[in-house]
Scaffold this motif. Sequence first.
Motif, PDB file in Angstrom:
ATOM      1  N   LEU A 266      -4.244   7.196 -29.142  1.00  0.00           N
ATOM      2  CA  LEU A 266      -4.595   8.583 -28.847  1.00  0.00           C
ATOM      3  C   LEU A 266      -3.553   9.514 -29.458  1.00  0.00           C
ATOM      4  O   LEU A 266      -2.349   9.358 -29.216  1.00  0.00           O
ATOM      5  N   ALA A 267      -4.007  10.462 -30.259  1.00  0.00           N
ATOM      6  CA  ALA A 267      -3.114  11.453 -30.840  1.00  0.00           C
ATOM      7  C   ALA A 267      -2.639  12.424 -29.765  1.00  0.00           C
ATOM      8  O   ALA A 267      -3.233  12.521 -28.684  1.00  0.00           O
ATOM      9  N   ALA A 268      -1.569  13.156 -30.077  1.00  0.00           N
ATOM     10  CA  ALA A 268      -0.981  14.066 -29.092  1.00  0.00           C
ATOM     11  C   ALA A 268      -2.000  15.086 -28.595  1.00  0.00           C
ATOM     12  O   ALA A 268      -2.087  15.345 -27.391  1.00  0.00           O
ATOM     13  N   GLU A 269      -2.809  15.642 -29.514  1.00  0.00           N
ATOM     14  CA  GLU A 269      -3.775  16.653 -29.082  1.00  0.00           C
ATOM     15  C   GLU A 269      -4.853  16.053 -28.188  1.00  0.00           C
ATOM     16  O   GLU A 269      -5.361  16.716 -27.273  1.00  0.00           O
ATOM     17  N   GLN A 270      -5.207  14.784 -28.414  1.00  0.00           N
ATOM     18  CA  GLN A 270      -6.174  14.113 -27.545  1.00  0.00           C
ATOM     19  C   GLN A 270      -5.577  13.879 -26.160  1.00  0.00           C
ATOM     20  O   GLN A 270      -6.227  14.113 -25.134  1.00  0.00           O
ATOM     21  N   GLU A 271      -4.343  13.448 -26.145  1.00  0.00           N
ATOM     22  CA  GLU A 271      -3.642  13.210 -24.877  1.00  0.00           C
ATOM     23  C   GLU A 271      -3.547  14.488 -24.060  1.00  0.00           C
ATOM     24  O   GLU A 271      -3.872  14.512 -22.859  1.00  0.00           O
ATOM     25  N   PHE A 272      -3.120  15.583 -24.707  1.00  0.00           N
ATOM     26  CA  PHE A 272      -2.936  16.843 -23.983  1.00  0.00           C
ATOM     27  C   PHE A 272      -4.262  17.421 -23.513  1.00  0.00           C
ATOM     28  O   PHE A 272      -4.342  18.029 -22.431  1.00  0.00           O
ATOM     29  N   ALA A 273      -5.313  17.227 -24.291  1.00  0.00           N
ATOM     30  CA  ALA A 273      -6.634  17.706 -23.881  1.00  0.00           C
ATOM     31  C   ALA A 273      -7.107  16.970 -22.632  1.00  0.00           C
ATOM     32  O   ALA A 273      -7.720  17.576 -21.739  1.00  0.00           O
ATOM     33  N   MET A 274      -6.825  15.683 -22.552  1.00  0.00           N
ATOM     34  CA  MET A 274      -7.219  14.920 -21.361  1.00  0.00           C
ATOM     35  C   MET A 274      -6.405  15.346 -20.143  1.00  0.00           C
ATOM     36  O   MET A 274      -6.921  15.404 -19.023  1.00  0.00           O
ATOM     37  N   ILE A 275      -5.132  15.654 -20.359  1.00  0.00           N
ATOM     38  CA  ILE A 275      -4.297  16.132 -19.255  1.00  0.00           C
ATOM     39  C   ILE A 275      -4.822  17.466 -18.740  1.00  0.00           C
ATOM     40  O   ILE A 275      -4.938  17.682 -17.524  1.00  0.00           O
ATOM     41  N   ASP A 276      -5.163  18.362 -19.665  1.00  0.00           N
ATOM     42  CA  ASP A 276      -5.704  19.661 -19.260  1.00  0.00           C
ATOM     43  C   ASP A 276      -7.012  19.494 -18.483  1.00  0.00           C
ATOM     44  O   ASP A 276      -7.250  20.194 -17.489  1.00  0.00           O
ATOM     45  N   ALA A 277      -7.855  18.553 -18.927  1.00  0.00           N
ATOM     46  CA  ALA A 277      -9.150  18.339 -18.273  1.00  0.00           C
ATOM     47  C   ALA A 277      -8.987  17.796 -16.856  1.00  0.00           C
ATOM     48  O   ALA A 277      -9.878  17.953 -16.020  1.00  0.00           O
ATOM     49  N   SER A 278      -7.847  17.149 -16.587  1.00  0.00           N
ATOM     50  CA  SER A 278      -7.641  16.542 -15.269  1.00  0.00           C
ATOM     51  C   SER A 278      -7.075  17.519 -14.247  1.00  0.00           C
ATOM     52  O   SER A 278      -6.962  17.171 -13.060  1.00  0.00           O
ATOM     53  N   GLU A 279      -6.735  18.737 -14.671  1.00  0.00           N
ATOM     54  CA  GLU A 279      -6.115  19.681 -13.739  1.00  0.00           C
ATOM     55  C   GLU A 279      -7.018  19.968 -12.541  1.00  0.00           C
ATOM     56  O   GLU A 279      -6.544  20.053 -11.403  1.00  0.00           O
ATOM     57  N   ILE A 280      -8.302  20.083 -12.767  1.00  0.00           N
ATOM     58  CA  ILE A 280      -9.221  20.363 -11.671  1.00  0.00           C
ATOM     59  C   ILE A 280      -9.201  19.244 -10.630  1.00  0.00           C
ATOM     60  O   ILE A 280      -9.335  19.492  -9.423  1.00  0.00           O
ATOM     61  N   ASP A 281      -9.006  18.012 -11.080  1.00  0.00           N
ATOM     62  CA  ASP A 281      -8.976  16.879 -10.152  1.00  0.00           C
ATOM     63  C   ASP A 281      -7.682  16.860  -9.346  1.00  0.00           C
ATOM     64  O   ASP A 281      -7.674  16.462  -8.179  1.00  0.00           O
ATOM     65  N   VAL A 282      -6.580  17.282  -9.975  1.00  0.00           N
ATOM     66  CA  VAL A 282      -5.311  17.392  -9.250  1.00  0.00           C
ATOM     67  C   VAL A 282      -5.434  18.453  -8.160  1.00  0.00           C
ATOM     68  O   VAL A 282      -5.031  18.238  -7.009  1.00  0.00           O
ATOM     69  N   VAL A 283      -6.019  19.589  -8.511  1.00  0.00           N
ATOM     70  CA  VAL A 283      -6.204  20.664  -7.538  1.00  0.00           C
ATOM     71  C   VAL A 283      -7.106  20.199  -6.394  1.00  0.00           C
ATOM     72  O   VAL A 283      -6.800  20.422  -5.212  1.00  0.00           O
ATOM     73  N   GLU A 284      -8.200  19.530  -6.733  1.00  0.00           N
ATOM     74  CA  GLU A 284      -9.108  19.065  -5.689  1.00  0.00           C
ATOM     75  C   GLU A 284      -8.422  18.063  -4.770  1.00  0.00           C
ATOM     76  O   GLU A 284      -8.586  18.106  -3.542  1.00  0.00           O
ATOM     77  N   GLY A 285      -7.646  17.152  -5.349  1.00  0.00           N
ATOM     78  CA  GLY A 285      -6.947  16.164  -4.534  1.00  0.00           C
ATOM     79  C   GLY A 285      -5.984  16.810  -3.547  1.00  0.00           C
ATOM     80  O   GLY A 285      -5.890  16.399  -2.387  1.00  0.00           O
ATOM     81  N   ARG A 286      -5.283  17.835  -4.006  1.00  0.00           N
ATOM     82  CA  ARG A 286      -4.343  18.526  -3.120  1.00  0.00           C
ATOM     83  C   ARG A 286      -5.084  19.331  -2.051  1.00  0.00           C
ATOM     84  O   ARG A 286      -4.615  19.417  -0.915  1.00  0.00           O
ATOM     85  N   LEU A 287      -6.223  19.876  -2.424  1.00  0.00           N
ATOM     86  CA  LEU A 287      -7.019  20.607  -1.432  1.00  0.00           C
ATOM     87  C   LEU A 287      -7.526  19.683  -0.338  1.00  0.00           C
ATOM     88  O   LEU A 287      -7.582  20.065   0.832  1.00  0.00           O
ATOM     89  N   ARG A 288      -7.915  18.473  -0.716  1.00  0.00           N
ATOM     90  CA  ARG A 288      -8.378  17.526   0.309  1.00  0.00           C
ATOM     91  C   ARG A 288      -7.259  17.194   1.276  1.00  0.00           C
ATOM     92  O   ARG A 288      -7.508  16.947   2.463  1.00  0.00           O
ATOM     93  N   GLY A 289      -6.010  17.185   0.791  1.00  0.00           N
ATOM     94  CA  GLY A 289      -4.875  16.962   1.674  1.00  0.00           C
ATOM     95  C   GLY A 289      -4.654  18.140   2.607  1.00  0.00           C
ATOM     96  O   GLY A 289      -4.270  17.965   3.765  1.00  0.00           O
ATOM     97  N   MET A 290      -4.922  19.334   2.106  1.00  0.00           N
ATOM     98  CA  MET A 290      -4.751  20.539   2.921  1.00  0.00           C
ATOM     99  C   MET A 290      -5.880  20.714   3.926  1.00  0.00           C
ATOM    100  O   MET A 290      -5.668  21.190   5.047  1.00  0.00           O
ATOM    101  N   PHE A 291      -7.094  20.323   3.513  1.00  0.00           N
ATOM    102  CA  PHE A 291      -8.286  20.528   4.344  1.00  0.00           C
ATOM    103  C   PHE A 291      -9.049  19.206   4.485  1.00  0.00           C
ATOM    104  O   PHE A 291      -9.892  18.883   3.649  1.00  0.00           O
ATOM    105  N   PRO A 292      -8.742  18.432   5.527  1.00  0.00           N
ATOM    106  CA  PRO A 292      -9.483  17.182   5.727  1.00  0.00           C
ATOM    107  C   PRO A 292     -10.989  17.397   5.847  1.00  0.00           C
ATOM    108  O   PRO A 292     -11.772  16.491   5.584  1.00  0.00           O
ATOM    109  N   ASP A 293     -11.395  18.607   6.232  1.00  0.00           N
ATOM    110  CA  ASP A 293     -12.817  18.925   6.365  1.00  0.00           C
ATOM    111  C   ASP A 293     -13.351  19.679   5.146  1.00  0.00           C
ATOM    112  O   ASP A 293     -14.328  20.429   5.245  1.00  0.00           O
ATOM    113  N   LEU A 294     -12.735  19.466   3.985  1.00  0.00           N
ATOM    114  CA  LEU A 294     -13.129  20.193   2.780  1.00  0.00           C
ATOM    115  C   LEU A 294     -14.601  19.997   2.453  1.00  0.00           C
ATOM    116  O   LEU A 294     -15.278  20.924   1.999  1.00  0.00           O
ATOM    117  N   ALA A 295     -15.122  18.787   2.702  1.00  0.00           N
ATOM    118  CA  ALA A 295     -16.528  18.512   2.401  1.00  0.00           C
ATOM    119  C   ALA A 295     -17.460  19.391   3.226  1.00  0.00           C
ATOM    120  O   ALA A 295     -18.575  19.696   2.798  1.00  0.00           O
TER     121      ALA A 295
END
Length: 286
Positions: free
Chosen positions: A182-211
């Motif tokens: 994976l080239a650097a730009e491919q790697e960084f694009a995948m990291i950027d795409a995962s930001e929403i999942d990091v945010v969601e994971g932290r929100l689930r920790g903050m709000f057990p009733d997020l669903a």
Amino acid sequence: MSEFLDLQAVCEESNIAHPSNVMYCLADHAGMPGLHRQLVHRGLSWASLFETTTEQAALSAAPLLFALPSPDDETKEGFMCWLAEHGTYTSSILLLSSPFGLDELCSQLARRMHARITDGMDVLLRYFDPRVFESLLAVLDEQQASTFLSPADCWWYPDRSGKLICRQSVCGIDAFVSPLQLAAEQEFAMIDASEIDVVEGRLRGMFPDLAIRVNVAERELFLRRHMAAAHAAGIESTNDMTLYCGLAVIHGEHFADSSPWREILAKVRGNSAVFSKEVLAYEEQL
């Protein structure tokens, strides 16, 4: 209409398109606790991409490959319902139609878990997570994608909203060379795409009733909407973006238009304040 995937319909469509193939599921056991128990209980053969083992500690986080039951199998209906219920919104399953047997397919898929990123670092590519699979396909060039997908004639994965996405491929001689480079730009694009999942994971920790607070099928659009608004307000850190989305969960869609959040965001937008510090200062005054 069921809120879960209609796996039986997908199998029937695949059987028409590729009658000599086998319909497989590649499932992330970490996201589907109880899957191994279901497979054993129903007598279904399986293989682990982390090497076949009966050691429960290793199985708990392993990607498991298994053929879906045939239409005349008496175990089919109950298991397919269980799989759909536990796989639609958990980012835990890929489906693929392939002519290969279980062991050969497992071997080919296992080699695709190895990737090499910048500075020659070898990493585990968790493409069996549909979120990673989707972002990976978005960054691979045409030749890389064709080679990566060659173990199957067709792949399916549920996106974050539970919608099943189909990706056609051409099954043939496996020309994949491990590790995937994976080239650097491919790697960084995948990291950027995962930001929403990091945010969601932290929100689930903050709000057990997020669903309950935010319907899972609508959560991706909710997060993208408020993450975009946070970016527009000058919020860049993942922690502060999570805080912004959390305030939207608590106070509603239009919280940013009301006081004190409107004034706090004006300071952040003017580069005179850090969002999380301003929110903390406000809460300490209450």
